[in-house]
Structure formats: C-alpha cells, structure tokens
Design an enzyme around this catalytic site. Structure first.
Site, short mmCIF file in Angstrom:
data_model
loop_
_atom_site.label_atom_id
_atom_site.label_comp_id
_atom_site.label_asym_id
_atom_site.label_seq_id
_atom_site.Cartn_x
_atom_site.Cartn_y
_atom_site.Cartn_z
N ASP A 26 0.85 -1.20 0.00
CA ASP A 26 0.00 0.00 0.00
C ASP A 26 0.88 1.24 0.00
OD1 ASP A 26 -1.85 1.99 0.48
OD2 ASP A 26 -2.06 1.51 2.62
N ASP A 103 -4.73 -10.45 -15.68
CA ASP A 103 -5.82 -11.40 -15.52
C ASP A 103 -6.99 -10.97 -16.40
OD1 ASP A 103 -7.30 -13.48 -14.15
OD2 ASP A 103 -6.10 -13.03 -12.37
N ASP A 204 -9.11 -16.34 -16.62
CA ASP A 204 -9.88 -16.83 -15.49
C ASP A 204 -10.92 -17.86 -15.95
OD1 ASP A 204 -10.50 -16.25 -12.58
OD2 ASP A 204 -12.47 -15.79 -13.41
N GLU A 260 -7.00 -20.85 -16.63
CA GLU A 260 -7.37 -21.55 -15.41
C GLU A 260 -8.41 -22.60 -15.80
OE1 GLU A 260 -9.18 -20.60 -10.96
OE2 GLU A 260 -9.98 -19.61 -12.72
N HIS A 332 -4.02 -17.27 -5.06
CA HIS A 332 -4.91 -16.47 -4.21
C HIS A 332 -6.19 -17.18 -3.82
CE1 HIS A 332 -6.47 -16.22 -8.19
NE2 HIS A 332 -7.57 -15.65 -7.75
N ASP A 333 -6.45 -18.35 -4.39
CA ASP A 333 -7.67 -19.10 -4.06
C ASP A 333 -7.39 -20.28 -3.14
OD1 ASP A 333 -9.26 -17.54 -5.77
OD2 ASP A 333 -8.79 -18.82 -7.49
C1 GLC Z 1 -11.22 -17.79 -10.46
C2 GLC Z 1 -10.45 -16.85 -9.59
C3 GLC Z 1 -11.18 -16.67 -8.30
C4 GLC Z 1 -12.54 -16.10 -8.61
C5 GLC Z 1 -13.28 -16.94 -9.64
C6 GLC Z 1 -14.41 -16.18 -10.23
O1 GLC Z 1 -11.29 -19.06 -9.94
O2 GLC Z 1 -9.14 -17.32 -9.41
O3 GLC Z 1 -10.50 -15.86 -7.39
O4 GLC Z 1 -13.30 -16.05 -7.43
O5 GLC Z 1 -12.47 -17.28 -10.73
O6 GLC Z 1 -13.94 -15.15 -11.03
CA CA Z 2 -3.44 2.17 -1.19
#
Ligand code: GLC
Ligand code: CA
Length: 558
Positions: A26, A103, A204, A260, A332-333
């Site tokens: 940040d 992304d 995605d 993905e 991140h998931d």
């Molecule tokens: C993918 C992303 C995830 C998101 C989902 C819907 O799996 O990695 O974070 O919630 O798509 O966009």
């Molecule tokens: Ca900030």
C-alpha cells in the site's frame, strides 16, 4: 522425447510471480495495496529474479469477489491507481526485464458492468444476448444447478423479467460466449491491453466459457450437491472460442497465455495447450488442489495422500509431451502450501518451505510463486468470522448447514484450513507495524507471525527461504536442463520420497525430496550414483547415502 525440436519461448524459461494487488503493498496509507505499491517493489522482484508478474484484477469493480467481478474491462479501479500508474508499471517492469501478465476475467462480469446494465434493461436491448437468460416464473429457477459460491446458479431480473445464469456470485452474471457480437467486443478489449504492452494473459475459469445446449438439470451427488460441472466445464465449443481468440488477439506464440482450467486431466489439458492446436501456452490444472477435498465440495476435508500427489505430478510430467506445464503449490484461491501439504513443527518450517520449492521448481514447466510463498508465509489463525473478507468463505459459513449438513464447528474448521483469505493477508515486508505493508490498518488482518516471517529479515539471512528461492530461480536461468530437460519418475511407490531425474542432452540431475519426518537410507533403493551436489535445503549436513527429515537435494548424475 521432443527435446531436440523443443520450441523455446520466454514463458518456458521464466518464473512467474503472482501478485494479488490488494494485499501486496500500500503506497498511500489507505490500508489497501495499489499499483504504486507494486512499482515500489519492482526492485525486490528483480533481485529475486522473476521473469514475469501475473497481476490479479485491478480493474474497476464493486469487489464482491475482490475484483473478479469487473465493472469496466478497460480501466483501473481508483483504489488501485490510474491508467497512468499502470503504464508506468509496464514501463518500469520492462526496463528490468520483467514481463507483465494481466488477468482476463471473461466468463462473467459484475452486474454493474455497462454491458449488463444495458442487457437487463429489456429483452429487446441489443446487448441482451451478451448474457445467458431464461424465461420462467420468478419462483422457479430454470434448472437445479448450484453456483460455485451460492446454492443456486440463477438470479431473477425484475427489469427484464427473466432469469440470468451466474456460475459464481449472483452479482457476477455469466457472459454468453455463443454470441459472436459479444466475442468480438471481448477481443477488441483484449487488444487494447495488448496495445499497452502487456506480455500475456491469465484467463480466469477458461474451461467454463462454453455451456451445454439446453442447460439440463444435473443429478445431485449424495442428494446434496448440484454441481453441474459436466454441463459447463471443458465443453468442445470452448476450443473454437480459444482458437478464434488466438487468431484475433494473440496470434504470436511468444505472447503468453495461461488458462485456469478446472476439471481437466492430462488428455483434456492437451486440447488447450498442445502447441499444434494454437490455443493457449499452458493451463493451470487442479488435480493436486483437489486431493484433500471429498466428493461433496472443497470444504469436505480429507487426508491428503502423498502417493496420489506423486502420481499426479508424474502423470503431468510424462503425459503432456506436446503441451507445457504450469507448476504451482499456491495461489490467491488456495490456502498457504506450507500449512496445507506439510504442516511441520515450527523448527522445520523453513526447511519444509524449501522442500516444496525445490521439488516443484525442478519439474518441467513454468513455476509460479504466489506472493509471500517465497518467505514461507503460512495460513492465518483467524479468530472469528468478522476477520474474514472472502465472499466464498462467508457464503459457505452461511449455507453450510443447509447445503451440506455441516455443523458450525466443522464449517469453521474447514474455513481455517481451506478458506481463501489464508492467502490474502498482507504481504510481510518487515517487522514494523502492519508488516510494512501499509502505514495504517489494512483491509484484512496481518498474520501475527510477521515479526519472524518477513522479507527484510530473510534478505539478510543466507539460510532463509527467500534466498533459497532466489538461488532456485537463478539455477533455472543458467541451466537449460531445468527448463527443457525431460523428467523420468523414480521410486513411484515409495511412501516418503519424491524422486525424479531430469535429462537433457548428456546431462542428468537427480532430485530427491523426503516428505517425511524420518531419516531415509538410500543405499537399497537402486538410485543412480550421486555425483556433485547442485542444491540442498539442509546446508553442510548432506549425505548422499540418506535423506534427513524433509531434506530436498539435487545431485548431478555422473
Ligand atoms: C477464479 C479466480 C477466483 C474467482 C473466480 C471467479 O477461480 O481465481 O478468485 O473467485 O475465478 O472469477
Ligand atoms: Ca493504497
């Protein structure tokens, strides 16, 4: 194997670093990570040696799903900065030979996206067909599908008096890929990002773009889950879309794409990433990530099985000869890998983080490092629901009883183990308040272990996880074997050791990783003779005749 004719691309040779912008750094003290924060850390990423950054969404978004619900495809959310900041990021990263992968969330938009607002305004709107609509009474959804986040996959629009499909949150309507007009709009938007100099796209949930005609009801599993993956994952049409997209937006194979792809195995994966098919550079597959889930859902936790893990790795290493692998333990998931796959005693945490790193990065494929993984960041000991921010986890806690029959205690334990917020706590830069992530209280709690686990302390410690990652990344750059060598699985049924050979021209390396707390004697295992040491996670103690607990070592084979 193919090694002689292997095509060389930067994206096979680079290590990709994944940034979740909200939690990385940040710069302006509002508690939320931003693009200038990322720019301020480019020096760190360059020092670490990464060849590319994958940026999770930073586009305008109401953030129901932290930015995966996009309300404007071509812009920067004011919380994260401006388009000028983005251009500066690209320019400064490129100056350091770091490429930028963004992304692309193309399965759905936010319900606040202008396309959706127009689409739902009337059945006769020219944009109506951009989304997936069905007639029906407001009481009865068009089919029985569950969404990934919510019990039902349909929402009724009072405006146009129709239902729309949403595979994720109800505020994330699915786009209708059957519409050529929509696809063209999407490709035009992607070209605009290309025009800004981005080097690649992460697509995605690419495996969900095409849905089965007629959207039939699904037979529930165990009477409980209505997950209808068979009707929307890896449908044949998705490959037509990807071929068309490739021609329209990124015809050059030098442009990196990673899709993905839930629900693929090595056979179906090849359809996406076999170079001859001209679709994607590579995909993320989830076989490993699904190992500790039961049949009901990801929240049903089962014991992770080491032999199955090896079988999965070996299958992908050997059964995708014309495709290219992506290698990852976390993103991140997913929960933090160190807590998930090993969960060792404190004293061995660093060694274990290095073991995971080494055993993955020495495989054939492009390794991804998720922010903080290079420090051995671990799961967050969340104390209560108010500390959670993740929409998926919060929906699950709300619906667990009704949807899956979980009691409160079981549901909470599942969230502690698998909840996505484990990966989304702020990056731990140093031991100052809020871990040096921000000057004020962040949008999500900082993991209390930041005083020990942080980048500043590790940069100064030659035995740290961070410096180990740096060495691993450097090794890839100087050694074609690491990138282009093929893999020979070894000791396939050994219950503690993960072992393989990498072979390139006249060279062979032997990778040995002990995933157990026992010392393992190696004499009788029939392994090739150990020559010079390349890299180890245990310092001077290496002994070629045995593996110490959680030891990971690479030898040359003479
Ligand atoms: C993918 C992303 C995830 C998101 C989902 C819907 O799996 O990695 O974070 O919630 O798509 O966009
Ligand atoms: Ca900030």
């Amino acid at each position: 194997m193919e090694q002689k004719n292997e095509e060389r691309y930067w994206w096979k040779e680079a290590v990709v670093y994944q940034i979740y912008p909200r939690s990385f750094c940040d710069s302006n003290g509002d508690g939320v990570g931003d693009l200038q924060g990322i720019i301020s850390k480019l020096g760190y990423l360059h020092w670490l040696g990464v060849g590319a950054i994958w940026l999770c969404p930073f586009y305008p978004s109401p953030k129901v799903d932290n930015g995966y619900d996009i309300s404007n495809y071509f812009g920067v959310d004011p919380e994260y900065g401006t388009m000028e900041d983005f251009k500066q990021l690209v320019e400064q990263a490129h100056a350091l030979q770091i490429r930028i992968v963004v992304d692309m969330v193309l399965n759905h938009t936010s319900n606040e996206h202008a396309w959706f607002i127009k689409a739902r305004s009337s059945k006769n709107s020219e944009d109506h067909d951009d989304y997936i609509w069905r007639d029906g009474s407001p009481e009865t959804p068009p089919n029985n599908w569950a969404s990934f986040f919510e019990p039902g996959a349909w929402e009724y629009s009072e405006e146009c008096k129709q239902w729309y499909l949403h595979l994720f949150a109800s505020k994330m309507p699915d786009l209708n890929w059957e519409s050529m007009r929509l696809r063209t709009k999407i490709y035009e938007m992607m070209k605009q990002w290309r025009g800004l100099g981005v080097d690649g796209f992460r697509l995605d949930v690419v495996s969900c773009f095409a849905k089965t005609c007629g959207l039939p009801d699904v037979q529930p599993v165990d009477g409980a889950t209505h997950f209808a993956g068979q009707y929307f994952m890896n449908r044949p049409r998705v490959h037509d879309y990807l071929k068309e997209m490739r021609q329209a937006v990124f015809p050059s194979p030098d442009f990196m794409t990673v899709g993905e792809a839930q629900g693929v195995d090595t056979q179906t994966a090849a359809l996406y990433c076999d170079a001859r098919r001209q679709e994607l550079s590579m995909i993320f597959q989830f076989e490993l990530m699904e190992l500790d889930s039961g049949p009901l859902c990801k929240w049903e936790i089962v014991q992770f099985d080491f032999l199955q893990m090896k079988a999965i790795f070996f299958a992908w290493q050997t059964q995708l000869p014309t495709g290219w692998n992506s290698l990852f333990w976390s993103n991140h998931d997913q929960p933090r890998s160190i807590s998930r796959f090993l969960n060792p005693p404190k004293a061995l945490e660093q060694r274990c983080a290095k073991l995971l790193a080494l055993s993955l990065h020495l495989q054939r494929g492009t390794p991804y490092v998720y922010q903080g993984e290079e420090l051995g960041m671990s799961n967050m000991p969340f104390e209560s629901k108010d500390q959670l921010r993740d929409y998926e986890s919060l929906c699950f806690l709300r619906d667990a009883q009704k949807q899956y029959g979980f009691d409160e205690e079981t549901a909470w334990r599942a969230v502690l183990k698998k909840g996505r917020d484990n990966a989304r706590t702020p990056m731990q830069w140093d031991n100052s308040p809020y871990a040096g992530f921000s000057a004020c209280e962040p949008w999500i709690v900082v993991n209390p272990n930041y005083k020990q686990v942080n980048a500043k302390a590790q940069a100064e410690d030659p035995a740290s996880v961070l410096l180990f990652y740096r060495r691993l990344i450097a090794l890839r750059k100087t050694t074609p074997l690491v990138v282009y060598g093929y893999t020979v699985p070894l000791l396939q049924s050994h219950t503690a050791v993960f072992a393989y050979l990498r072979v390139w021209e006249e060279q062979q390396w032997l990778v040995l990783a002990n995933f157990s707390a026992q010392t393992i004697a190696l004499e009788r295992l029939g392994l090739p003779a150990r020559g010079g040491l390349v890299l180890t996670n245990i310092g001077q103690e290496t002994n070629p005749d045995c593996l110490l607990p959680y030891e990971a070592t690479v030898y040359r084979v003479e």
